[in-house]
Write an enzyme that holds these catalytic residues in place. Structure first.
Site, PDB file in Angstrom:
ATOM      1  N   GLY A  15       0.844  -1.200   0.000  1.00 57.63           N
ATOM      2  CA  GLY A  15       0.000   0.000   0.000  1.00 57.63           C
ATOM      3  C   GLY A  15       0.873   1.241   0.000  1.00 57.63           C
ATOM      4  O   GLY A  15       1.931   1.253   0.622  1.00 57.63           O
ATOM      5  N   ARG A  76       0.670  -4.957  -4.879  1.00 56.30           N
ATOM      6  CA  ARG A  76       0.888  -5.931  -3.806  1.00 56.30           C
ATOM      7  C   ARG A  76       1.407  -7.260  -4.369  1.00 56.30           C
ATOM      8  O   ARG A  76       1.311  -8.296  -3.718  1.00 56.30           O
ATOM      9  CB  ARG A  76      -0.405  -6.138  -3.016  1.00 56.30           C
ATOM     10  CG  ARG A  76      -0.845  -4.902  -2.230  1.00 56.30           C
ATOM     11  CD  ARG A  76      -1.810  -5.252  -1.143  1.00 56.30           C
ATOM     12  NE  ARG A  76      -2.336  -4.078  -0.451  1.00 56.30           N
ATOM     13  CZ  ARG A  76      -1.759  -3.519   0.614  1.00 56.30           C
ATOM     14  NH1 ARG A  76      -0.649  -4.018   1.101  1.00 56.30           N
ATOM     15  NH2 ARG A  76      -2.304  -2.469   1.185  1.00 56.30           N
ATOM     16  N   GLY A 112       6.288  -2.271   3.396  1.00 56.91           N
ATOM     17  CA  GLY A 112       5.942  -2.640   4.770  1.00 56.91           C
ATOM     18  C   GLY A 112       6.303  -4.085   5.073  1.00 56.91           C
ATOM     19  O   GLY A 112       7.256  -4.640   4.494  1.00 56.91           O
ATOM     20  N   THR A 115       6.644  -6.584   2.135  1.00 58.08           N
ATOM     21  CA  THR A 115       7.819  -6.304   1.295  1.00 58.08           C
ATOM     22  C   THR A 115       9.095  -6.838   1.943  1.00 58.08           C
ATOM     23  O   THR A 115      10.010  -7.317   1.247  1.00 58.08           O
ATOM     24  CB  THR A 115       7.921  -4.782   1.042  1.00 58.08           C
ATOM     25  OG1 THR A 115       6.693  -4.364   0.454  1.00 58.08           O
ATOM     26  CG2 THR A 115       9.079  -4.440   0.115  1.00 58.08           C
ATOM     27  N   ASP A 137       0.796   2.125   9.051  1.00 59.25           N
ATOM     28  CA  ASP A 137       0.402   1.311  10.215  1.00 59.25           C
ATOM     29  C   ASP A 137       1.474   1.267  11.314  1.00 59.25           C
ATOM     30  O   ASP A 137       1.185   0.838  12.428  1.00 59.25           O
ATOM     31  CB  ASP A 137       0.094  -0.131   9.779  1.00 59.25           C
ATOM     32  CG  ASP A 137      -1.101  -0.204   8.853  1.00 59.25           C
ATOM     33  OD1 ASP A 137      -1.917   0.732   8.869  1.00 59.25           O
ATOM     34  OD2 ASP A 137      -1.214  -1.189   8.097  1.00 59.25           O
ATOM     35  N   VAL A 300      -8.114   8.500   2.694  1.00 61.49           N
ATOM     36  CA  VAL A 300      -7.679   9.871   2.979  1.00 61.49           C
ATOM     37  C   VAL A 300      -6.405   9.828   3.837  1.00 61.49           C
ATOM     38  O   VAL A 300      -5.520  10.672   3.719  1.00 61.49           O
ATOM     39  CB  VAL A 300      -8.820  10.614   3.730  1.00 61.49           C
ATOM     40  CG1 VAL A 300      -8.346  11.900   4.341  1.00 61.49           C
ATOM     41  CG2 VAL A 300      -9.986  10.856   2.789  1.00 61.49           C
ATOM     42  N   GLN A 301      -6.341   8.784   4.688  1.00 65.58           N
ATOM     43  CA  GLN A 301      -5.201   8.663   5.610  1.00 65.58           C
ATOM     44  C   GLN A 301      -3.888   8.382   4.899  1.00 65.58           C
ATOM     45  O   GLN A 301      -2.814   8.581   5.448  1.00 65.58           O
ATOM     46  CB  GLN A 301      -5.455   7.522   6.615  1.00 65.58           C
ATOM     47  CG  GLN A 301      -6.634   7.764   7.510  1.00 65.58           C
ATOM     48  CD  GLN A 301      -7.126   6.480   8.157  1.00 65.58           C
ATOM     49  OE1 GLN A 301      -6.796   6.186   9.294  1.00 65.58           O
ATOM     50  NE2 GLN A 301      -7.918   5.700   7.456  1.00 65.58           N
TER      51      GLN A 301
HETATM   52  O1  F6P Z   1      -1.083   0.512   4.174  1.00 66.04           O
HETATM   53  C1  F6P Z   1      -1.572  -0.343   5.178  1.00 66.04           C
HETATM   54  C2  F6P Z   1      -3.029  -0.321   5.110  1.00 66.04           C
HETATM   55  O2  F6P Z   1      -3.317   1.015   5.075  1.00 66.04           O
HETATM   56  C3  F6P Z   1      -3.895  -0.944   6.195  1.00 66.04           C
HETATM   57  O3  F6P Z   1      -4.049  -0.222   7.370  1.00 66.04           O
HETATM   58  C4  F6P Z   1      -5.194  -1.110   5.465  1.00 66.04           C
HETATM   59  O4  F6P Z   1      -6.016  -2.022   6.059  1.00 66.04           O
HETATM   60  C5  F6P Z   1      -4.714  -1.580   4.132  1.00 66.04           C
HETATM   61  O5  F6P Z   1      -3.486  -0.941   3.930  1.00 66.04           O
HETATM   62  C6  F6P Z   1      -5.651  -1.323   2.974  1.00 66.04           C
HETATM   63  O6  F6P Z   1      -4.948  -1.381   1.792  1.00 66.04           O
HETATM   64  P1  F6P Z   1      -5.474  -1.694   0.327  1.00 66.04           P
HETATM   65  O7  F6P Z   1      -6.943  -1.585   0.345  1.00 66.04           O
HETATM   66  O8  F6P Z   1      -4.795  -0.675  -0.508  1.00 66.04           O
HETATM   67  O9  F6P Z   1      -4.994  -3.059  -0.020  1.00 66.04           O
END
Ligand code: F6P
Length: 375
Positions: A15, A76, A112, A115, A137, A300-301
């Site tokens: 992510g 991913r 993260g 990886t 996270d 947004v985070q």
């Molecule tokens: O980047 C980590 C994280 O933000 C987690 O907190 C969240 O659950 C997950 O990625 C969601 O990622 P995606 O929907 O992009 O696979």
């Protein structure tokens, strides 16, 4: 050390998080100052398989420090289990061939927990790799911090601040869902900084009756609104027990049939958990007779410009990675350690998720100021 001009590859995986471009710039600019060449691979490990590249030079690295996301794109995809033409394949050999083809001395992987594991696989396959820890996270083991976290913490805190005024005006409970499936750092940090009345994290399973009682207590003392900060992965004691039992089953499963059964059970629990925040808000409404609303902070985070602390951390880790390449010190994650950095062997990092210890000082602090943690 060696006389040959070093050529390094760089990719971003998993992510995205604020600070990735600052880190790419940190690696790139310091590499150029050492006289190294740097090639960016697009969309994580997939770019290394499909030879999709972005030449990184002074001009491509200029102006990206403040930009959110990653100029390289991310995915991913895992080297050993990549979907190619609809079929899952092990692409490690292809990555090895391409590594050779481009004359790489090292691949720097920014990512993260996943990886770190994938990079270790490439190390075990004989490639020189270095990783940098990124994730909002903050759950990568053996590093003091990961870049992206500080920015996400600011965003989540700002959101809780804003929710306060509307919750107060309408005399409501607002349940704010914050990212973090397995680790509660972001929810706990933002909950403390944003003055949440209830903080629920995956590490501390909750009892909904205890939360309702904390909210009713507030009402009795004349405060008829509450902010509940809940992590994506927070769950009730009953659900936590069910998950633990299913995980244990999977761990103990010896036959393919048993493994399949246990996986189906876990997946079913996962699907059910997806509506957890909505269910929690409804339960609290019923138990407290206060109107309740849900706000899911979501992506947004992860978006937008990195804060100053993340820019510094990403630049620091990025330039330290290049120092290690110059010394030909490979197979490590560049950890943040105090004001400095430390190379940690990937074997030690891979699979080490850093969750919130239940006796962590942030947990104690939250309790000391009267925050309900649901237990
Ligand atoms: O980047 C980590 C994280 O933000 C987690 O907190 C969240 O659950 C997950 O990625 C969601 O990622 P995606 O929907 O992009 O696979």
């Amino acid at each position: 050390m060696g006389n040959k001009i070093k050529r390094i590859g760089i990719l971003t995986a998993g992510g995205d998080s604020p600070g990735l471009n600052a880190a790419i710039r940190g690696v790139g600019k310091s590499a150029i100052s050492y006289g190294m060449e740097i090639i960016g691979f697009r969309d994580g490990f997939r770019g290394l398989v499909e030879n999709r590249r972005l030449k990184l030079d002074k001009s491509t690295l200029a102006g990206i420090l403040t930009v959110g996301g990653t100029i390289l794109g991310t995915s991913r995809d895992k080297p050993h289990r990549m979907v190619i033409d609809g079929r899952t394949k092990d692409m490690t050999e292809v990555i090895k061939e391409n590594y050779k083809k481009w004359g790489l001395d090292c691949v720097v992987c920014l990512g993260g927990g996943g990886t770190q594991k994938n990079a270790l696989r490439l190390k075990q396959a004989g490639l020189n790799v270095i990783t940098l820890p990124k994730t909002i996270d903050n759950d990568v083991g053996l590093t003091d911090a990961t870049f992206g976290f500080a920015t996400a913490l600011d965003i989540a805190t700002d959101t809780l601040d804003r929710l306060h005024s509307t919750a107060h005006s309408h005399h409501r409970i607002i349940v704010a869902e914050i990212m973090g499936h397995r680790a509660g750092w972001l929810t706990l940090g933002a909950g403390i900084a944003g003055g949440a009345d209830v903080i629920l994290i995956p590490e501390i399973p909750y009892n909904v009756e205890k939360i309702a009682e904390a909210i009713r207590r507030r009402s009795r003392s004349g405060t008829n609104f509450s902010i509940v900060a809940v992590a994506e992965g927070a769950m009730s004691r009953d659900d936590a027990r069910a998950f633990a039992a299913a995980e244990k089953k999977l761990d103990r499963a010896r036959t393919l049939h048993d493994k399949k059964e246990a996986k189906i059970e876990l997946a079913t629990l996962d699907v059910r958990h997806q509506g957890n925040t909505m269910r929690l808000a409804k339960q609290l409404e019923e138990l407290t007779h206060l109107e309740s609303r849900v706000t899911i902070l979501g992506y947004v985070q992860r978006g937008g410009t990195p804060c100053a602390a993340d820019r510094i951390l990403a630049t620091r880790l990025g330039s330290a990675a290049t120092d290690l390449i110059e010394e030909e010190h490979y197979g490590v994650m560049v950890a943040a350690r105090g004001d400095g950095t430390e190379p940690v062997p990937l074997e030690k990092v891979a699979g080490k998720r850093k969750v919130v210890p239940v006796d962590h000082s942030w947990v104690k602090t939250a309790r000391r100021v009267g925050t309900c943690l649901g237990d």
